[in-house]
Write a protein that holds these residues in place. Structure first.
Motif, PDB file in Angstrom:
ATOM      1  N   HIS A  13       0.831  -1.209   0.000  1.00 12.69           N
ATOM      2  CA  HIS A  13       0.000   0.000   0.000  1.00 12.69           C
ATOM      3  C   HIS A  13       0.864   1.257   0.000  1.00 12.69           C
ATOM      4  CE1 HIS A  13      -3.448   2.559   0.928  1.00 12.69           C
ATOM      5  NE2 HIS A  13      -2.653   3.169   1.787  1.00 12.69           N
ATOM      6  N   SER A  71      -4.382   1.918  19.407  1.00  6.70           N
ATOM      7  CA  SER A  71      -5.492   2.706  18.865  1.00  6.70           C
ATOM      8  C   SER A  71      -4.974   3.904  18.067  1.00  6.70           C
ATOM      9  CB  SER A  71      -6.437   3.157  19.980  1.00  6.70           C
ATOM     10  OG  SER A  71      -5.747   3.965  20.908  1.00  6.70           O
ATOM     11  N   ILE A  74      -3.557   2.466  14.734  1.00 13.57           N
ATOM     12  CA  ILE A  74      -4.643   2.097  13.821  1.00 13.57           C
ATOM     13  C   ILE A  74      -5.269   3.345  13.215  1.00 13.57           C
ATOM     14  CG2 ILE A  74      -6.972   1.100  13.735  1.00 13.57           C
ATOM     15  CD1 ILE A  74      -5.905  -1.027  15.747  1.00 13.57           C
ATOM     16  N   GLY A  75      -5.446   4.394  14.008  1.00 13.55           N
ATOM     17  CA  GLY A  75      -5.979   5.653  13.480  1.00 13.55           C
ATOM     18  C   GLY A  75      -5.093   6.243  12.405  1.00 13.55           C
ATOM     19  N   ARG A  78      -5.368   4.189   9.221  1.00 17.93           N
ATOM     20  CA  ARG A  78      -6.620   4.492   8.512  1.00 17.93           C
ATOM     21  C   ARG A  78      -6.478   5.787   7.714  1.00 17.93           C
ATOM     22  NH1 ARG A  78     -10.422   2.749  13.372  1.00 17.93           N
ATOM     23  NH2 ARG A  78     -10.734   0.583  12.753  1.00 17.93           N
ATOM     24  N   LYS A  79      -5.799   6.789   8.276  1.00 19.52           N
ATOM     25  CA  LYS A  79      -5.595   8.051   7.555  1.00 19.52           C
ATOM     26  C   LYS A  79      -4.761   7.844   6.301  1.00 19.52           C
ATOM     27  CE  LYS A  79      -6.140  11.254  11.385  1.00 19.52           C
ATOM     28  NZ  LYS A  79      -5.492  12.267  12.241  1.00 19.52           N
ATOM     29  N   CYS A  80      -3.921   6.797   6.303  1.00 19.05           N
ATOM     30  CA  CYS A  80      -3.105   6.470   5.119  1.00 19.05           C
ATOM     31  C   CYS A  80      -3.878   5.632   4.111  1.00 19.05           C
ATOM     32  CB  CYS A  80      -1.848   5.710   5.546  1.00 19.05           C
ATOM     33  SG  CYS A  80      -0.656   6.695   6.439  1.00 19.05           S
ATOM     34  N   GLY A  81      -5.140   5.311   4.445  1.00 16.87           N
ATOM     35  CA  GLY A  81      -5.956   4.547   3.508  1.00 16.87           C
ATOM     36  C   GLY A  81      -6.016   3.063   3.796  1.00 16.87           C
ATOM     37  N   LEU A  82      -5.486   2.626   4.918  1.00 18.30           N
ATOM     38  CA  LEU A  82      -5.524   1.210   5.273  1.00 18.30           C
ATOM     39  C   LEU A  82      -6.674   0.968   6.244  1.00 18.30           C
ATOM     40  CD1 LEU A  82      -1.729   0.725   5.804  1.00 18.30           C
ATOM     41  CD2 LEU A  82      -3.096  -0.431   4.085  1.00 18.30           C
ATOM     42  N   ASP A  83      -7.507  -0.010   5.951  1.00 15.86           N
ATOM     43  CA  ASP A  83      -8.582  -0.353   6.872  1.00 15.86           C
ATOM     44  C   ASP A  83      -8.366  -1.772   7.404  1.00 15.86           C
ATOM     45  OD1 ASP A  83      -9.300  -2.065   4.828  1.00 15.86           O
ATOM     46  OD2 ASP A  83     -10.931  -0.829   4.109  1.00 15.86           O
ATOM     47  N   GLU A  84      -9.356  -2.287   8.114  1.00 12.11           N
ATOM     48  CA  GLU A  84      -9.215  -3.616   8.699  1.00 12.11           C
ATOM     49  C   GLU A  84      -8.970  -4.656   7.643  1.00 12.11           C
ATOM     50  OE1 GLU A  84     -11.721  -1.541   9.568  1.00 12.11           O
ATOM     51  OE2 GLU A  84     -11.139  -1.083  11.596  1.00 12.11           O
TER      52      GLU A  84
END
Length: 84
Positions: A13, A71, A74-75, A78-84
């Motif tokens: 990614h 946490s 993970i936040g 997510r801002k970099c475009g990675l989700d679960e």
């Protein structure tokens, strides 16, 4: 095994999004900590040859990532475009 899988996904990614600069070392393919030291040494000796003043500060982040809040991490992922 799980860490390797996650590393592969995150690395792919970040490479696709060009989020890692070409100067990044240590966690990228074909760019180890050793190549970082060589590049650093080359730069410093060049400046010394030019009679420039050189100051060096060494920081040890060896255990820094063991104290990162999951946490928060993970936040940021997510801002970099990675989700679960």
């Amino acid at each position: 095994m799980m860490e390797q899988l996650i590393l592969g996904i995150i690395s792919k990614h970040m490479e696709e999004k060009k989020a890692i600069r070409s100067s990044q070392r240590g966690f990228t393919k074909r760019k180890s900590c050793l190549t970082n030291l060589i590049a650093f040494y080359d730069g410093m000796t060049g400046w010394i040859d030019e009679e420039r003043v050189v100051d060096v500060v060494y920081l040890d982040f060896r255990e820094a990532f063991d104290t990162v809040s999951h946490s928060v991490l993970i936040g940021k992922l997510r801002k970099c475009g990675l989700d679960e």
